[in-house]
Design a protein around this motif. Structure first.
Motif, short mmCIF file in Angstrom:
data_model
loop_
_atom_site.label_atom_id
_atom_site.label_comp_id
_atom_site.label_asym_id
_atom_site.label_seq_id
_atom_site.Cartn_x
_atom_site.Cartn_y
_atom_site.Cartn_z
N GLN A 127 -16.48 -9.67 11.04
CA GLN A 127 -16.69 -9.18 12.39
C GLN A 127 -15.68 -9.76 13.37
O GLN A 127 -15.31 -9.11 14.34
CB GLN A 127 -18.11 -9.52 12.85
CG GLN A 127 -19.15 -8.66 12.17
CD GLN A 127 -20.51 -9.29 12.25
OE1 GLN A 127 -20.63 -10.52 12.32
NE2 GLN A 127 -21.53 -8.47 12.26
N LEU A 128 -15.25 -10.99 13.11
CA LEU A 128 -14.44 -11.67 14.11
C LEU A 128 -12.95 -11.35 13.99
O LEU A 128 -12.27 -11.14 14.97
CB LEU A 128 -14.65 -13.18 14.02
CG LEU A 128 -16.09 -13.61 14.26
CD1 LEU A 128 -16.27 -15.08 13.97
CD2 LEU A 128 -16.50 -13.30 15.70
N ALA A 129 -12.47 -11.30 12.74
CA ALA A 129 -11.03 -11.16 12.57
C ALA A 129 -10.64 -9.71 12.33
O ALA A 129 -11.47 -8.86 12.02
CB ALA A 129 -10.59 -12.01 11.38
N LYS A 130 -9.38 -9.43 12.51
CA LYS A 130 -8.82 -8.12 12.18
C LYS A 130 -8.94 -7.94 10.67
O LYS A 130 -8.69 -8.87 9.92
CB LYS A 130 -7.35 -8.13 12.60
CG LYS A 130 -6.75 -6.77 12.85
CD LYS A 130 -5.41 -6.97 13.54
CE LYS A 130 -4.37 -6.00 13.03
NZ LYS A 130 -3.61 -6.43 11.89
N PRO A 131 -9.33 -6.74 10.22
CA PRO A 131 -9.47 -6.56 8.77
C PRO A 131 -8.15 -6.83 8.04
O PRO A 131 -7.09 -6.46 8.55
CB PRO A 131 -9.87 -5.10 8.62
CG PRO A 131 -10.24 -4.62 9.97
CD PRO A 131 -9.66 -5.53 10.98
N ALA A 132 -8.25 -7.49 6.88
CA ALA A 132 -7.05 -7.81 6.10
C ALA A 132 -6.71 -6.64 5.19
O ALA A 132 -6.24 -6.83 4.08
CB ALA A 132 -7.28 -9.07 5.29
N GLU A 191 -7.44 -11.45 -0.22
CA GLU A 191 -8.26 -10.40 0.37
C GLU A 191 -7.42 -9.34 1.09
O GLU A 191 -7.95 -8.47 1.73
CB GLU A 191 -9.29 -11.01 1.33
CG GLU A 191 -8.72 -11.68 2.57
CD GLU A 191 -8.21 -13.09 2.33
OE1 GLU A 191 -8.14 -13.52 1.15
OE2 GLU A 191 -7.87 -13.76 3.31
N LYS A 192 -6.09 -9.46 1.00
CA LYS A 192 -5.23 -8.50 1.72
C LYS A 192 -4.97 -7.27 0.85
O LYS A 192 -4.69 -7.38 -0.34
CB LYS A 192 -3.89 -9.15 2.06
CG LYS A 192 -4.01 -10.25 3.10
CD LYS A 192 -2.62 -10.68 3.54
CE LYS A 192 -2.65 -12.08 4.10
NZ LYS A 192 -2.00 -13.06 3.22
N TYR A 193 -5.08 -6.11 1.48
CA TYR A 193 -4.74 -4.87 0.81
C TYR A 193 -3.78 -4.11 1.71
O TYR A 193 -4.03 -3.95 2.89
CB TYR A 193 -5.97 -4.00 0.57
CG TYR A 193 -7.00 -4.65 -0.31
CD1 TYR A 193 -6.96 -4.51 -1.70
CD2 TYR A 193 -8.01 -5.41 0.24
CE1 TYR A 193 -7.91 -5.10 -2.50
CE2 TYR A 193 -8.97 -6.02 -0.56
CZ TYR A 193 -8.91 -5.86 -1.92
OH TYR A 193 -9.85 -6.44 -2.72
#
Lengths: 245, 146, 52
Positions: free
Chosen positions: A192-197, B126-128
């Motif tokens: 919720q807090l960070a930009k999605p990776a 976890e990076k895509y």
């Protein structure tokens, strides 16, 4: 206000009617989300820079794991409503959620295993994430087993509610396992807090599939609950009318 | 909310809270057992006996992978960005094994402090992102794709 | 058909999606069967009550 809600909104009778109206819409929405998610996830979204096309397993693995935990959480809330407020509908919702949640957990474990073999190099490893999800599966199984041994309705609802409530401790353990301990499983991609990776073009099908899993849960849950309500309320006049019509 | 229900709710919440506390303490006590692997720093500081089989996890250091002439054996450095350990391995590597990526290995330290791995698993992050984006990111100094 | 091949991961990807489909269909079929059984049971129940 609460009493009014319990009498009208949360009564089995009004739920039976409202859910009947909702079901076609839920089905249509589910098919829409699943269709979009599948086409986008399997065909349109680009391959990952590290995992190639193998990453597409994510679109069934992540939603099933997420839904497995959310369903358990919903069961725990129903457990409180059952134990404290004796809401009949909550007990029905709790017992009808369990088999669906168990099937999602099974799916998360097996699709994870299928994903792990080509990427990690192993089907299974006893790291904190995998083990805690396996425990979630056993909690679901324990719930279902307890439900099938106890005959008396009232007693069964309360005993099952207790398992659902105590097992909720496992949910934060599952979520934080990849942060608290060294695991083979990677950390969360969406928080919720960070930009999605995860790149937007790969994120949209994931969100659509998550929505599809929730809509599927709701529609199967409603169908199950309607069946149970007929059985539990069989002495009432309105059920008689429903069955005869 | 009436008194009876309030009391019930409080009792229930405290039971759940107490059980969480118990679970938390147990998990904390077992922390080292629950950790799947040692980081290189932990392994060096823990002074693990040379014959003891353990798991080590970290990143494959860039430009450290060296295959022998047959291509069957490989030596590389695994790092947690503080300490490095030299690793030797004979066998098939997982698809995702590459420089800069994570690995988790089973094996043991020998007398020369080289980790002899018997089994290597790849750990991905976890990076895509699409390959095109990763390529574009590599051209920007400071941004890292892997 | 490069798409079916999935860059060499075809068996894994299609296996995972196929299993998901099976689990979804099972969920649906079980609840449908349950509905039929309950319908029958309720009919019998109401008839037995009417006889009394």
């Amino acid at each position: 206000m609460w009493d009014w809600l319990k009498q009208n909104g949360l009564s089995p009778k009004s739920f039976y009617r409202t859910s009947g109206l909702c079901l076609p819409w839920l089905t249509v929405l589910f098919l829409g989300c699943a269709g979009f998610g599948l086409i986008d996830g399997l065909y349109i979204a680009p391959a990952d820079y590290q995992q190639g096309d193998g990453f597409r397993i994510m679109y069934v693995h992540v939603p099933s794991a997420f839904a497995a935990m959310a369903v358990y959480f919903a069961m725990a809330i129903c457990a409180v409503l059952t134990l404290v407020w004796r809401v009949k509908l909550a007990a029905v919702c709790m017992s009808c959620s369990a088999p669906i949640g168990a099937s999602f957990t099974f799916l998360a474990l097996v699709t994870g295993s299928i994903w792990g073999k080509p990427m990690w190099g192993t089907w299974w490893i006893w790291d904190a994430r995998l083990t805690s999800v396996l425990i979630l599966f056993f909690l679901y199984m324990g719930f279902i087993a307890l439900q099938s041994i106890l005959a008396e309705q009232h007693y069964r609802d309360r005993a099952c509610a207790l398992i659902a409530l105590v097992g909720v401790i496992n949910l934060p353990i599952i979520h934080y396992s990849v942060i608290w301990w060294n695991t083979l499983h990677q950390g969360p991609s969406i928080s919720q807090l960070a930009k999605p990776a995860i790149a937007p073009s790969m994120l949209y099908p994931l969100l659509a599939m998550i929505a599809a899993f929730f809509l599927f849960y709701l529609s199967v849950l409603f169908m199950r609950m309607r069946n149970q309500i007929l059985l539990r309320e069989k002495h009432t006049h309105w059920v008689r009318e429903v069955v005869l019509s | 909310m009436n008194k009876h229900r309030q009391r019930k709710l409080i009792t229930m919440m405290s039971v759940v809270l107490m059980l969480s506390l118990a679970a938390g303490l147990i998990l904390y006590a077992l922390k080292q057992n629950i950790n799947l692997f040692y980081t290189p720093t932990q392994l060096i500081e823990a002074k693990v006996a040379p014959t003891q089989i353990c798991r080590v996890g970290g990143y494959v250091k860039k430009n450290s992978v060296q295959f022998d002439a047959s291509g069957q054996s490989v030596a590389f450095i695994v790092t947690d960005k503080q300490r490095d350990i030299l690793v030797r391995y004979h066998g098939v590597l997982p698809n995702l094994f590459r420089e800069g990526q994570g690995v988790v290995m089973t094996g043991q330290l020998n007398a020369e402090h080289v980790f002899i791995a018997s089994d290597i698993l790849a750990k991905h992050d976890e990076k895509y992102m699409p390959a095109s984006v990763a390529k574009a990111l590599q051209k920007i100094p400071g941004a890292s794709a892997s | 058909m490069n798409w079916i091949y999935m860059g060499g991961y075809g068996a894994y990807v299609w296996g995972a999606y196929g299993l998901t489909l099976v689990v979804f269909v099972m969920n649906y079929l079980i609840v449908k069967r349950e509905k039929k059984q309950i319908q029958k049971r309720m009919n019998r129940f109401i008839q037995s009550k009417d006889h009394e």
